[in-house]
Scaffold this motif. Structure first.
Motif, PDB file in Angstrom:
ATOM      1  N   PRO A  10       0.836  -1.209   0.000  1.00 21.62           N
ATOM      2  CA  PRO A  10       0.000   0.000   0.000  1.00 21.62           C
ATOM      3  C   PRO A  10       0.868   1.256   0.000  1.00 21.62           C
ATOM      4  O   PRO A  10       1.864   1.347   0.720  1.00 21.62           O
ATOM      5  CB  PRO A  10      -0.787  -0.121   1.314  1.00 21.62           C
ATOM      6  N   GLY A  11       0.513   2.190  -0.870  1.00 20.08           N
ATOM      7  CA  GLY A  11       1.253   3.440  -0.986  1.00 20.08           C
ATOM      8  C   GLY A  11       2.432   3.372  -1.941  1.00 20.08           C
ATOM      9  O   GLY A  11       2.995   4.393  -2.297  1.00 20.08           O
ATOM     10  N   GLU A  12       2.826   2.170  -2.364  1.00 20.92           N
ATOM     11  CA  GLU A  12       3.914   2.021  -3.326  1.00 20.92           C
ATOM     12  C   GLU A  12       3.365   2.023  -4.739  1.00 20.92           C
ATOM     13  O   GLU A  12       2.158   1.894  -4.947  1.00 20.92           O
ATOM     14  CB  GLU A  12       4.684   0.718  -3.091  1.00 20.92           C
ATOM     15  N   ARG A  13       4.253   2.137  -5.709  1.00 28.33           N
ATOM     16  CA  ARG A  13       3.838   2.065  -7.107  1.00 28.33           C
ATOM     17  C   ARG A  13       4.876   1.296  -7.905  1.00 28.33           C
ATOM     18  O   ARG A  13       6.019   1.162  -7.479  1.00 28.33           O
ATOM     19  CB  ARG A  13       3.609   3.438  -7.690  1.00 28.33           C
ATOM     20  N   PHE A  14       4.442   0.796  -9.028  1.00 23.96           N
ATOM     21  CA  PHE A  14       5.302   0.034  -9.923  1.00 23.96           C
ATOM     22  C   PHE A  14       5.112   0.590 -11.316  1.00 23.96           C
ATOM     23  O   PHE A  14       3.980   0.791 -11.752  1.00 23.96           O
ATOM     24  CB  PHE A  14       4.928  -1.455  -9.879  1.00 23.96           C
ATOM     25  N   GLU A  15       6.189   0.863 -12.006  1.00 26.54           N
ATOM     26  CA  GLU A  15       6.121   1.375 -13.375  1.00 26.54           C
ATOM     27  C   GLU A  15       6.953   0.489 -14.282  1.00 26.54           C
ATOM     28  O   GLU A  15       7.947  -0.093 -13.851  1.00 26.54           O
ATOM     29  CB  GLU A  15       6.680   2.798 -13.440  1.00 26.54           C
ATOM     30  N   TYR A  16       6.542   0.409 -15.526  1.00 24.43           N
ATOM     31  CA  TYR A  16       7.316  -0.293 -16.521  1.00 24.43           C
ATOM     32  C   TYR A  16       7.020   0.314 -17.884  1.00 24.43           C
ATOM     33  O   TYR A  16       6.060   1.040 -18.056  1.00 24.43           O
ATOM     34  CB  TYR A  16       7.020  -1.798 -16.508  1.00 24.43           C
ATOM     35  N   THR A  17       7.875   0.016 -18.834  1.00 28.86           N
ATOM     36  CA  THR A  17       7.723   0.523 -20.190  1.00 28.86           C
ATOM     37  C   THR A  17       7.393  -0.647 -21.105  1.00 28.86           C
ATOM     38  O   THR A  17       7.979  -1.720 -20.978  1.00 28.86           O
ATOM     39  CB  THR A  17       9.020   1.204 -20.652  1.00 28.86           C
ATOM     40  N   TYR A  33      -5.105  -6.147 -15.136  1.00 32.59           N
ATOM     41  CA  TYR A  33      -4.068  -6.915 -14.469  1.00 32.59           C
ATOM     42  C   TYR A  33      -4.751  -7.864 -13.504  1.00 32.59           C
ATOM     43  O   TYR A  33      -5.682  -7.485 -12.800  1.00 32.59           O
ATOM     44  CB  TYR A  33      -3.118  -6.010 -13.672  1.00 32.59           C
ATOM     45  N   ASP A  34      -4.271  -9.093 -13.444  1.00 33.02           N
ATOM     46  CA  ASP A  34      -4.751 -10.078 -12.481  1.00 33.02           C
ATOM     47  C   ASP A  34      -3.936  -9.866 -11.210  1.00 33.02           C
ATOM     48  O   ASP A  34      -2.719 -10.065 -11.201  1.00 33.02           O
ATOM     49  CB  ASP A  34      -4.541 -11.494 -13.039  1.00 33.02           C
ATOM     50  N   MET A  35      -4.599  -9.416 -10.150  1.00 30.74           N
ATOM     51  CA  MET A  35      -3.922  -9.066  -8.900  1.00 30.74           C
ATOM     52  C   MET A  35      -4.219 -10.115  -7.828  1.00 30.74           C
ATOM     53  O   MET A  35      -5.271 -10.745  -7.841  1.00 30.74           O
ATOM     54  CB  MET A  35      -4.410  -7.704  -8.417  1.00 30.74           C
ATOM     55  N   GLU A  36      -3.286 -10.260  -6.899  1.00 34.38           N
ATOM     56  CA  GLU A  36      -3.473 -11.179  -5.778  1.00 34.38           C
ATOM     57  C   GLU A  36      -3.163 -10.448  -4.474  1.00 34.38           C
ATOM     58  O   GLU A  36      -2.109  -9.842  -4.324  1.00 34.38           O
ATOM     59  CB  GLU A  36      -2.549 -12.383  -5.912  1.00 34.38           C
ATOM     60  N   ARG A  37      -4.107 -10.520  -3.545  1.00 38.56           N
ATOM     61  CA  ARG A  37      -3.937  -9.913  -2.227  1.00 38.56           C
ATOM     62  C   ARG A  37      -3.077 -10.818  -1.335  1.00 38.56           C
ATOM     63  O   ARG A  37      -2.916 -12.013  -1.634  1.00 38.56           O
ATOM     64  CB  ARG A  37      -5.300  -9.698  -1.575  1.00 38.56           C
ATOM     65  N   PRO A  38      -2.525 -10.268  -0.240  1.00 36.15           N
ATOM     66  CA  PRO A  38      -1.716 -11.094   0.675  1.00 36.15           C
ATOM     67  C   PRO A  38      -2.460 -12.324   1.207  1.00 36.15           C
ATOM     68  O   PRO A  38      -1.840 -13.348   1.486  1.00 36.15           O
ATOM     69  CB  PRO A  38      -1.371 -10.133   1.812  1.00 36.15           C
ATOM     70  N   ASP A  39      -3.804 -12.249   1.301  1.00 38.35           N
ATOM     71  CA  ASP A  39      -4.569 -13.408   1.792  1.00 38.35           C
ATOM     72  C   ASP A  39      -4.839 -14.443   0.702  1.00 38.35           C
ATOM     73  O   ASP A  39      -5.494 -15.450   0.943  1.00 38.35           O
ATOM     74  CB  ASP A  39      -5.885 -12.953   2.437  1.00 38.35           C
ATOM     75  N   GLY A  40      -4.345 -14.184  -0.522  1.00 37.24           N
ATOM     76  CA  GLY A  40      -4.519 -15.130  -1.623  1.00 37.24           C
ATOM     77  C   GLY A  40      -5.731 -14.879  -2.490  1.00 37.24           C
ATOM     78  O   GLY A  40      -5.855 -15.480  -3.560  1.00 37.24           O
ATOM     79  N   SER A  41      -6.648 -14.006  -2.073  1.00 41.35           N
ATOM     80  CA  SER A  41      -7.802 -13.697  -2.922  1.00 41.35           C
ATOM     81  C   SER A  41      -7.331 -12.879  -4.125  1.00 41.35           C
ATOM     82  O   SER A  41      -6.330 -12.172  -4.063  1.00 41.35           O
ATOM     83  CB  SER A  41      -8.882 -12.949  -2.133  1.00 41.35           C
TER      84      SER A  41
END
Length: 59
Positions: A10-17, A33-41
């Motif tokens: 939380p609060g971080e960001r990721f960038e790519y080209t 984007y297919d995202m996964e939470r720390p709890d696996g959901s």
């Protein structure tokens, strides 16, 4: 992000080209984007449609 599985806190960001070959000077792109939470959901983070144009091609 093909070939990468970054962990973004939380609060971080990721960038790519990235790039795409177009046969015309204008195009659009959208997706998710297919995202996964720390709890696996999982959830899809939708990316709104945006323009792909050559520099200075639009007014």
């Amino acid at each position: 992000v093909v070939g990468r599985q970054p962990r973004v806190a939380p609060g971080e960001r990721f960038e790519y080209t990235s790039w795409a070959m177009l046969r015309t000077p204008f195009g659009t792109m959208r997706g998710s984007y297919d995202m996964e939470r720390p709890d696996g959901s999982r959830f899809d983070a939708r990316i709104a449609e945006f323009a792909l144009t050559l520099p200075n091609a639009l007014h």
